[in-house]
Design a protein around this motif. Structure first.
Motif, mmCIF file in Angstrom:
data_model
loop_
_atom_site.group_PDB
_atom_site.id
_atom_site.type_symbol
_atom_site.label_atom_id
_atom_site.label_comp_id
_atom_site.label_asym_id
_atom_site.label_seq_id
_atom_site.Cartn_x
_atom_site.Cartn_y
_atom_site.Cartn_z
ATOM 1 N N PHE A 171 -45.901 45.381 -10.286
ATOM 2 C CA PHE A 171 -45.672 45.532 -8.849
ATOM 3 C C PHE A 171 -46.929 46.061 -8.174
ATOM 4 O O PHE A 171 -47.666 46.862 -8.755
ATOM 5 N N THR A 172 -47.122 45.617 -6.915
ATOM 6 C CA THR A 172 -48.240 46.121 -6.116
ATOM 7 C C THR A 172 -47.742 46.463 -4.727
ATOM 8 O O THR A 172 -47.152 45.611 -4.053
ATOM 9 N N ILE A 173 -47.995 47.692 -4.317
ATOM 10 C CA ILE A 173 -47.641 48.110 -2.962
ATOM 11 C C ILE A 173 -48.888 48.038 -2.089
ATOM 12 O O ILE A 173 -49.994 48.363 -2.543
ATOM 13 N N SER A 174 -48.700 47.605 -0.855
ATOM 14 C CA SER A 174 -49.818 47.530 0.092
ATOM 15 C C SER A 174 -49.273 47.756 1.491
ATOM 16 O O SER A 174 -48.061 47.733 1.707
ATOM 17 N N ARG A 175 -50.170 47.975 2.425
ATOM 18 C CA ARG A 175 -49.735 48.206 3.800
ATOM 19 C C ARG A 175 -50.718 47.589 4.774
ATOM 20 O O ARG A 175 -51.903 47.473 4.486
ATOM 21 N N ASP A 176 -50.188 47.220 5.926
ATOM 22 C CA ASP A 176 -50.987 46.723 7.042
ATOM 23 C C ASP A 176 -50.676 47.645 8.212
ATOM 24 O O ASP A 176 -49.643 47.497 8.874
ATOM 25 N N VAL A 235 -45.251 47.588 5.384
ATOM 26 C CA VAL A 235 -45.576 47.841 3.985
ATOM 27 C C VAL A 235 -44.971 46.706 3.154
ATOM 28 O O VAL A 235 -43.925 46.158 3.501
ATOM 29 N N TYR A 236 -45.676 46.358 2.087
ATOM 30 C CA TYR A 236 -45.264 45.245 1.242
ATOM 31 C C TYR A 236 -45.081 45.732 -0.197
ATOM 32 O O TYR A 236 -45.710 46.699 -0.625
ATOM 33 N N LEU A 237 -44.251 45.009 -0.918
ATOM 34 C CA LEU A 237 -44.121 45.231 -2.354
ATOM 35 C C LEU A 237 -44.146 43.867 -3.028
ATOM 36 O O LEU A 237 -43.180 43.112 -2.928
ATOM 37 N N GLN A 238 -45.267 43.561 -3.667
ATOM 38 C CA GLN A 238 -45.389 42.326 -4.427
ATOM 39 C C GLN A 238 -44.865 42.588 -5.830
ATOM 40 O O GLN A 238 -45.379 43.471 -6.526
ATOM 41 N N MET A 239 -43.866 41.821 -6.223
ATOM 42 C CA MET A 239 -43.229 42.021 -7.523
ATOM 43 C C MET A 239 -43.435 40.784 -8.383
ATOM 44 O O MET A 239 -42.950 39.703 -8.035
#
Length: 124
Positions: free
Chosen positions: A68-73, A79-83
């Motif tokens: 998983f990768t968390i990121s934000r704009d 906020v995003y969570l790439q799974m």
């Protein structure tokens, strides 16, 4: 009034990917901590990932590290969570949360605002 709206959940086969999004409105969250939690049926809500105001300041539960990768704009208050490499044990309702302080914590009681949740189901 602060609102958090999650999207991107769904049904996916094991090994597949999903990207969750959480759009925040009502105030500017660029300096606050944003996090993702999840709750499976019959289990307590658990921490998944969190990100501070700096994109490099991220924290993950051990079971999702490397997947998983968390990121934000901050411009979009999102906020995003790439799974990736999803497993059946990742099945849960995923919640977005905001902590109106700069220090990242991983316990749910430290977060002030919550979204309604989005269902993620991973089939084997």
């Amino acid at each position: 009034q602060v609102q958090l709206v999650e999207s991107g959940g769904g049904l996916v086969q094991a090994g597949g990917s999903l990207r969750l999004s959480c759009a925040a409105s009502g105030r500017t969250f660029s300096t606050y901590v944003m996090g993702w939690f999840r709750q499976a049926p019959g289990k307590e809500r658990e921490f998944v990932a969190a990100i501070g105001w700096s994109a490099g300041n991220t924290y993950y539960q051990d079971s999702v590290k490397g997947r998983f990768t968390i990121s934000r704009d901050n411009a979009k208050n999102t906020v995003y969570l790439q799974m990736n490499s999803l497993k059946p044990e990742d099945t849960a309702v995923y919640y977005c949360a905001v902590r109106v302080r700069a220090v990242v914590v991983i316990h749910s009681a430290g977060y002030d605002y919550w979204g309604q949740g989005t269902q993620v189901t991973v089939s084997s």
